[in-house]
Motif scaffolding. Sequence first.
Motif, short mmCIF file in Angstrom:
data_model
loop_
_atom_site.label_atom_id
_atom_site.label_comp_id
_atom_site.label_asym_id
_atom_site.label_seq_id
_atom_site.Cartn_x
_atom_site.Cartn_y
_atom_site.Cartn_z
N VAL A 34 -0.55 5.84 24.69
CA VAL A 34 0.41 6.81 24.34
C VAL A 34 -0.83 8.08 23.38
CG1 VAL A 34 3.15 6.17 24.01
CG2 VAL A 34 1.35 5.75 22.29
N SER A 35 -0.23 9.13 22.75
CA SER A 35 -1.08 9.48 21.41
C SER A 35 -1.48 8.86 20.17
CB SER A 35 -1.08 11.42 21.37
OG SER A 35 0.87 11.43 20.73
N GLU A 36 -1.71 9.06 19.60
CA GLU A 36 -2.34 8.34 18.14
C GLU A 36 -1.35 8.87 17.26
OE1 GLU A 36 -6.41 8.98 16.98
OE2 GLU A 36 -6.64 6.67 18.95
N GLU A 37 -1.07 10.46 17.09
CA GLU A 37 -0.12 10.64 16.91
C GLU A 37 1.55 10.03 16.35
OE1 GLU A 37 -2.51 12.67 18.49
OE2 GLU A 37 -3.50 13.05 16.90
N GLU A 38 1.75 9.63 17.80
CA GLU A 38 3.11 8.34 18.30
C GLU A 38 3.41 7.72 17.49
OE1 GLU A 38 4.83 9.85 22.05
OE2 GLU A 38 2.38 10.25 22.31
N VAL A 39 2.01 7.03 17.19
CA VAL A 39 2.07 6.05 16.96
C VAL A 39 2.41 6.13 14.43
CG1 VAL A 39 0.94 3.51 16.01
CG2 VAL A 39 0.62 4.97 18.25
N MET A 40 3.31 4.97 14.56
CA MET A 40 3.90 5.01 13.15
C MET A 40 3.04 3.42 12.31
SD MET A 40 7.31 5.55 11.06
CE MET A 40 7.68 7.64 11.22
N ILE A 41 3.06 3.61 11.30
CA ILE A 41 1.94 2.27 10.23
C ILE A 41 3.09 2.42 9.26
CG2 ILE A 41 1.05 0.66 9.90
CD1 ILE A 41 0.41 1.33 12.68
N LEU A 42 4.29 1.36 9.64
CA LEU A 42 4.78 1.04 8.09
C LEU A 42 4.44 -0.66 7.82
CD1 LEU A 42 8.40 1.23 9.35
CD2 LEU A 42 7.08 3.09 8.69
N PHE A 43 4.05 -0.22 6.24
CA PHE A 43 4.00 -1.43 5.13
C PHE A 43 4.71 -1.35 3.97
CE2 PHE A 43 -0.04 -0.02 6.37
CZ PHE A 43 -1.22 -1.12 6.73
N THR A 44 4.87 -2.56 4.36
CA THR A 44 5.83 -3.81 3.23
C THR A 44 5.09 -4.07 2.90
OG1 THR A 44 7.83 -3.38 4.85
CG2 THR A 44 7.85 -4.94 2.98
N GLU A 45 4.69 -4.70 1.43
CA GLU A 45 4.23 -5.05 0.35
C GLU A 45 4.83 -5.47 -0.66
OE1 GLU A 45 0.19 -3.91 -1.33
OE2 GLU A 45 1.06 -2.12 -0.94
N ALA A 46 4.93 -7.69 -0.60
CA ALA A 46 5.47 -8.54 -1.40
C ALA A 46 4.82 -8.63 -1.88
CB ALA A 46 6.37 -9.66 -0.39
N PRO A 47 5.07 -9.73 -3.21
CA PRO A 47 4.61 -9.75 -4.65
C PRO A 47 4.71 -11.73 -3.53
CG PRO A 47 6.49 -9.56 -5.21
CD PRO A 47 6.15 -9.20 -3.73
N HIS A 48 2.90 -12.13 -4.42
CA HIS A 48 2.00 -12.80 -3.74
C HIS A 48 2.92 -14.07 -4.75
CE1 HIS A 48 0.11 -16.17 -1.81
NE2 HIS A 48 -0.84 -15.20 -1.88
N GLY A 49 4.05 -14.84 -4.65
CA GLY A 49 4.74 -16.06 -5.10
C GLY A 49 3.50 -17.56 -4.73
N LYS A 50 3.61 -18.03 -6.46
CA LYS A 50 3.59 -19.34 -6.74
C LYS A 50 4.26 -20.80 -6.26
CE LYS A 50 -1.41 -18.56 -8.01
NZ LYS A 50 -2.38 -18.14 -9.14
#
Length: 50
Positions: A34-50
Motif C-alpha cells: 500500500v502507499s505510505e499515505e494509506e498507513v495510519m499510526i496511532l500512539f497511546t501513552e500511559a504513565p509508567h507506574g511503579k
Amino acid sequence: MPIVNVQMYSGKNQREKDILAVAIIEDVSKILSVSEEEVMILFTEAPHGK
C-alpha cells in the motif's frame, strides 16, 4: 487503510516517536503493498507506574 496502534509508556520525545512512525510506515507499506499515505499510526501513552 492499515492502522497501527502503538501503546507505550510516556517519556519518549516527539523526535523519537516520529522516527518510529516513519520506520513502521515504511515497513507496513512494503509488506502490505500500500502507499505510505494509506498507513495510519496511532500512539497511546500511559504513565509508567511503579
